[in-house]
Design an enzyme around this catalytic site. Sequence first.
Site, mmCIF file in Angstrom:
data_model
loop_
_atom_site.group_PDB
_atom_site.id
_atom_site.type_symbol
_atom_site.label_atom_id
_atom_site.label_comp_id
_atom_site.label_asym_id
_atom_site.label_seq_id
_atom_site.Cartn_x
_atom_site.Cartn_y
_atom_site.Cartn_z
ATOM 1 N N ASP A 24 48.512 34.912 29.553
ATOM 2 C CA ASP A 24 48.373 35.579 30.839
ATOM 3 C C ASP A 24 49.723 36.095 31.320
ATOM 4 O OD1 ASP A 24 47.080 36.346 33.236
ATOM 5 O OD2 ASP A 24 45.828 34.576 33.161
ATOM 6 N N ASP A 25 49.785 37.377 31.665
ATOM 7 C CA ASP A 25 50.971 37.943 32.330
ATOM 8 C C ASP A 25 52.226 37.980 31.455
ATOM 9 O OD1 ASP A 25 49.094 37.366 34.359
ATOM 10 O OD2 ASP A 25 50.640 37.240 35.870
ATOM 11 N N CYS B 176 43.437 40.840 34.737
ATOM 12 C CA CYS B 176 42.812 39.729 34.004
ATOM 13 C C CYS B 176 41.388 40.027 33.562
ATOM 14 C CB CYS B 176 42.774 38.473 34.880
ATOM 15 S SG CYS B 176 44.349 37.895 35.492
ATOM 16 N N HIS C 246 37.265 33.715 33.902
ATOM 17 C CA HIS C 246 37.580 34.813 34.825
ATOM 18 C C HIS C 246 36.728 36.057 34.594
ATOM 19 C CE1 HIS C 246 41.109 36.509 37.442
ATOM 20 N NE2 HIS C 246 39.946 36.478 38.063
ATOM 21 N N ASP D 130 47.224 39.402 28.182
ATOM 22 C CA ASP D 130 46.126 40.166 28.791
ATOM 23 C C ASP D 130 46.620 41.369 29.589
ATOM 24 O OD1 ASP D 130 47.196 38.753 30.924
ATOM 25 O OD2 ASP D 130 45.280 38.039 31.690
#
Length: 498
Positions: free
Chosen positions: A70-71, A112, A168, A337
């Site tokens: 993530d990120d 996301c 998510h 992502d």
Amino acid sequence: MRNIFGGLLVVGLSVAPILGADLVHDAEFVRMEAEFGEQWKADDAVVRERLAALEKKFGKKPNFVYILADDVGYTELGSYGGGKIRGAPTPNLDKMADQGMRFLSFYSEVECSPSRGALMSGRLPIRNGLYNITLPGEVGGGLHGDEVTLAEILSDAGYFTGHFGKWHMGGEDEHLPTSQGFDEAEWSEGNPPWWVNNKAAKATEDVGGFTQRGMLHHPGPENFPYDTGGVMRAKKGEEPQLVYEYSMERYNTYDSEAADRVIDFIERRAQADQPFFVNFWGKANHFWGAHPDFRDTPAGTNTSAQKVEHDYNTGRILKALVDLGIAENTLVIWSSDYGPMYTVHPHGGYSLLPGSKGETREGGIRVPSIAWWPGMIEAGQDPMDIVQITDWFTTIVSLADAEDSIPTDRVIDGVDQSALLVLGEGKGRRDYVFHWNRDKLEAVRKDQIKFNLKPRNPGFHFYEVYNIYHDPAERFPNEIQNGAWAGPGINKMIQEHM
């Protein structure tokens, strides 16, 4: 809903899929197929020979592991110019890149939920309807039940499927992983950092070596009226059960717990007759929380601690595959992502490319991705071939020999990159990407040229045009030198795409 040209845009048709016919692709892919189709057929024959030999050796189709971070920005990992330089060494991911294929032109979606939906459906978010971040308690905002997911196709093809970590993609019954093709799953309901909006959150709580008040500059949401749930568990056909409600203490260790579940899954399925597909979708690089065992990083931030923990857990998963003797029959794909979130800097990702989460500038969507498959992917490769996150859907389905299960009543944006993995650089099947930001088409890349349809400089009244090889940071738009000759062709691409 209307597209940017004012026409009606349909994103959720309830139509039964038609199986076994030719796939429906974007017009630009159809053009490429007409030009390169004969060579692609020859390449496919070689790939199929390699896969047949592998299946003969192991007695089953290859396994798949998808690790989604993530990120994580383009220049975060050591193998992409970061790592130790950023105060967060990534030795396991760097080793994975050395032993496999490091993609230099990999693109995600802008946020996301859109990236996750694109990966699972092989379709751009504007097509599958999941083009916004889903929020806790939201109704109708997840991945539609009519979408045919990667897990559903693999399950129907005889794979045992599992998902562990962040989901998510909606919290209603039709959205849940065990409703979208997974045989078993343990997942975070919503997105774990939203725990700070939980009724039990305190402003003075430890959020990874920092207080919530210190990070967020407000007194905290004591008595906030919404409860954001926790970690859920279920098997296909069962009612999901709450494993535990969120707390910062449990959130801080959540990634390593999810990795434990993935390794347990792999150990249980390694010698089974069925091949397996499993997701490990972690929270790193999110800005809240840090495992106590990983906080002592040179950078001294939440995100650096999470990255080091994520690297450690990735190494554990790869080691498990090697120790169990199934690494050669298992494709592992790792990717981010989308790019960094700077609103909480330094507690977020980073990229030397301008742009961040929610933007279609290179820093927001051009991210690291690695493929590892000992014996099938030659080590030490770093192709410039363009790959988009939807491609992993189609590629994995192709490697599983399950293409006939991809629906043909809708456009599939992902293209089969099996030849790129097995045969190497130059064998990719994409030289274009359409970059959507929610329901707006904001940029198009074709080969080296990138059209920005949302100009930042008022002097460029039509669009900004960049040569991404000359100017990967998008600093010098040249409407005349690049746009005058490239504009008509890319405008035609856009019209056909719409």
